[in-house]
Design a protein around this motif. Structure first.
Motif, PDB file in Angstrom:
ATOM      1  N   TYR A   6       0.841  -1.202   0.000  1.00  0.00           N
ATOM      2  CA  TYR A   6       0.000   0.000   0.000  1.00  0.00           C
ATOM      3  C   TYR A   6       0.870   1.244   0.000  1.00  0.00           C
ATOM      4  CZ  TYR A   6       1.113   0.455   4.966  1.00  0.00           C
ATOM      5  OH  TYR A   6       1.778   0.602   6.157  1.00  0.00           O
ATOM      6  N   ARG A   7       0.233   2.355  -0.294  1.00  0.00           N
ATOM      7  CA  ARG A   7       0.875   3.667  -0.182  1.00  0.00           C
ATOM      8  C   ARG A   7       0.208   4.375   0.975  1.00  0.00           C
ATOM      9  NH1 ARG A   7       0.526   7.398  -5.180  1.00  0.00           N
ATOM     10  NH2 ARG A   7      -1.059   8.421  -3.987  1.00  0.00           N
ATOM     11  N   PRO A   8       0.958   4.785   2.006  1.00  0.00           N
ATOM     12  CA  PRO A   8       0.329   5.367   3.195  1.00  0.00           C
ATOM     13  C   PRO A   8      -0.360   6.694   2.901  1.00  0.00           C
ATOM     14  CG  PRO A   8       2.715   5.539   3.328  1.00  0.00           C
ATOM     15  CD  PRO A   8       2.402   4.737   2.112  1.00  0.00           C
ATOM     16  N   ALA A   9      -1.377   6.963   3.693  1.00  0.00           N
ATOM     17  CA  ALA A   9      -2.136   8.208   3.544  1.00  0.00           C
ATOM     18  C   ALA A   9      -1.411   9.350   4.255  1.00  0.00           C
ATOM     19  CB  ALA A   9      -3.528   8.041   4.130  1.00  0.00           C
ATOM     20  N   LYS A  10      -1.797  10.536   3.920  1.00  0.00           N
ATOM     21  CA  LYS A  10      -1.240  11.729   4.553  1.00  0.00           C
ATOM     22  C   LYS A  10      -1.665  11.771   6.013  1.00  0.00           C
ATOM     23  CE  LYS A  10      -3.223  15.763   3.975  1.00  0.00           C
ATOM     24  NZ  LYS A  10      -3.377  16.313   5.303  1.00  0.00           N
ATOM     25  N   THR A  11      -0.755  12.155   6.875  1.00  0.00           N
ATOM     26  CA  THR A  11      -1.093  12.246   8.281  1.00  0.00           C
ATOM     27  C   THR A  11      -2.059  13.399   8.529  1.00  0.00           C
ATOM     28  OG1 THR A  11      -0.212  12.556  10.495  1.00  0.00           O
ATOM     29  CG2 THR A  11       0.970  13.644   8.742  1.00  0.00           C
ATOM     30  N   ALA A  12      -2.912  13.252   9.499  1.00  0.00           N
ATOM     31  CA  ALA A  12      -3.901  14.286   9.797  1.00  0.00           C
ATOM     32  C   ALA A  12      -3.302  15.428  10.603  1.00  0.00           C
ATOM     33  CB  ALA A  12      -5.070  13.679  10.565  1.00  0.00           C
ATOM     34  N   MET A  13      -2.107  15.248  11.105  1.00  0.00           N
ATOM     35  CA  MET A  13      -1.499  16.260  11.969  1.00  0.00           C
ATOM     36  C   MET A  13      -0.919  17.444  11.194  1.00  0.00           C
ATOM     37  SD  MET A  13      -1.937  15.390  15.029  1.00  0.00           S
ATOM     38  CE  MET A  13      -3.434  14.498  14.783  1.00  0.00           C
ATOM     39  N   GLN A  14      -0.552  17.218   9.940  1.00  0.00           N
ATOM     40  CA  GLN A  14       0.049  18.283   9.173  1.00  0.00           C
ATOM     41  C   GLN A  14      -0.507  18.278   7.758  1.00  0.00           C
ATOM     42  OE1 GLN A  14       4.231  18.624   9.425  1.00  0.00           O
ATOM     43  NE2 GLN A  14       4.295  18.295  11.619  1.00  0.00           N
ATOM     44  N   SER A  15      -0.313  19.389   7.062  1.00  0.00           N
ATOM     45  CA  SER A  15      -0.858  19.494   5.718  1.00  0.00           C
ATOM     46  C   SER A  15       0.098  18.976   4.654  1.00  0.00           C
ATOM     47  CB  SER A  15      -1.210  20.947   5.415  1.00  0.00           C
ATOM     48  OG  SER A  15      -0.038  21.749   5.483  1.00  0.00           O
ATOM     49  N   GLY A  16       1.334  18.677   5.011  1.00  0.00           N
ATOM     50  CA  GLY A  16       2.312  18.194   4.043  1.00  0.00           C
ATOM     51  C   GLY A  16       2.056  16.763   3.620  1.00  0.00           C
ATOM     52  N   LYS A  17       2.694  16.359   2.547  1.00  0.00           N
ATOM     53  CA  LYS A  17       2.511  15.014   2.019  1.00  0.00           C
ATOM     54  C   LYS A  17       3.787  14.182   2.141  1.00  0.00           C
ATOM     55  CE  LYS A  17      -1.082  16.235  -1.222  1.00  0.00           C
ATOM     56  NZ  LYS A  17      -1.545  16.189  -2.599  1.00  0.00           N
ATOM     57  N   ALA A  18       4.582  14.445   3.159  1.00  0.00           N
ATOM     58  CA  ALA A  18       5.811  13.685   3.360  1.00  0.00           C
ATOM     59  C   ALA A  18       5.477  12.236   3.681  1.00  0.00           C
ATOM     60  CB  ALA A  18       6.619  14.301   4.501  1.00  0.00           C
ATOM     61  N   LYS A  19       6.335  11.338   3.254  1.00  0.00           N
ATOM     62  CA  LYS A  19       6.219   9.898   3.489  1.00  0.00           C
ATOM     63  C   LYS A  19       4.990   9.269   2.822  1.00  0.00           C
ATOM     64  CE  LYS A  19       8.593  10.174   7.899  1.00  0.00           C
ATOM     65  NZ  LYS A  19       8.536   9.909   9.314  1.00  0.00           N
ATOM     66  N   THR A  20       4.443   9.910   1.815  1.00  0.00           N
ATOM     67  CA  THR A  20       3.301   9.330   1.109  1.00  0.00           C
ATOM     68  C   THR A  20       3.643   8.946  -0.326  1.00  0.00           C
ATOM     69  OG1 THR A  20       2.500  11.490   0.371  1.00  0.00           O
ATOM     70  CG2 THR A  20       1.644  10.662   2.456  1.00  0.00           C
ATOM     71  N   GLN A  21       4.876   9.202  -0.769  1.00  0.00           N
ATOM     72  CA  GLN A  21       5.213   8.919  -2.162  1.00  0.00           C
ATOM     73  C   GLN A  21       5.739   7.503  -2.359  1.00  0.00           C
ATOM     74  OE1 GLN A  21       6.735  11.117  -0.201  1.00  0.00           O
ATOM     75  NE2 GLN A  21       8.937  11.023  -0.432  1.00  0.00           N
ATOM     76  N   PHE A  22       6.118   6.803  -1.288  1.00  0.00           N
ATOM     77  CA  PHE A  22       6.658   5.454  -1.403  1.00  0.00           C
ATOM     78  C   PHE A  22       5.579   4.404  -1.164  1.00  0.00           C
ATOM     79  CE2 PHE A  22      10.392   7.923   0.070  1.00  0.00           C
ATOM     80  CZ  PHE A  22      11.157   7.784  -1.086  1.00  0.00           C
ATOM     81  N   TRP A  23       5.790   3.231  -1.716  1.00  0.00           N
ATOM     82  CA  TRP A  23       4.915   2.081  -1.507  1.00  0.00           C
ATOM     83  C   TRP A  23       5.540   1.211  -0.434  1.00  0.00           C
ATOM     84  CZ3 TRP A  23       0.241   1.018  -3.899  1.00  0.00           C
ATOM     85  CH2 TRP A  23      -0.136   1.925  -4.881  1.00  0.00           C
ATOM     86  N   ILE A  24       4.737   0.654   0.449  1.00  0.00           N
ATOM     87  CA  ILE A  24       5.217  -0.122   1.583  1.00  0.00           C
ATOM     88  C   ILE A  24       4.694  -1.547   1.487  1.00  0.00           C
ATOM     89  CG2 ILE A  24       5.106  -0.350   4.090  1.00  0.00           C
ATOM     90  CD1 ILE A  24       5.037   2.661   4.254  1.00  0.00           C
TER      91      ILE A  24
END
Length: 101
Positions: A6-24
């Protein structure tokens, strides 16, 4: 041995999209977790639950699972829908809900 890709969703704590571009690739639990009777800690004999492999694309993750004989399932990411919201709509006279303080 099975895994999910899967590809992780954006965290609700911040508006950035860090750590969402990789597949896990994460392994599923093979053994149930147990509670230590003395201390109350939750433990598991399955060390594969601690492994998280990251890949640039879903195809790379699927190829890795196929070459290593891992049963897998791919969870497609849900793309967020952006709503166009105007700050001035909060003070519009024809607002559907009354303004409260």
């Amino acid at each position: 041995m099975s895994a999910k890709i899967y590809r992780p969703a954006k965290t609700a704590m911040q508006s950035g999209k860090a750590k969402t571009q990789f597949w896990i690739l994460e392994f599923d639990a093979e053994h149930a977790r147990t509670i230590d009777p003395m201390m109350g800690y939750t433990s598991s004999a399955d060390t594969r639950q601690q492994v998280r492999l990251t890949f640039d694309t879903a195809e790379q993750a699927v190829a890795y699972a196929q070459t290593n004989g891992i049963e897998y399932r791919v969870i497609a990411p849900k793309e967020p829908t952006r709503k166009n919201v105007s700050y001035s709509d909060n003070f519009r006279f024809t607002r559907s809900q009354p303004w409260t303080h």
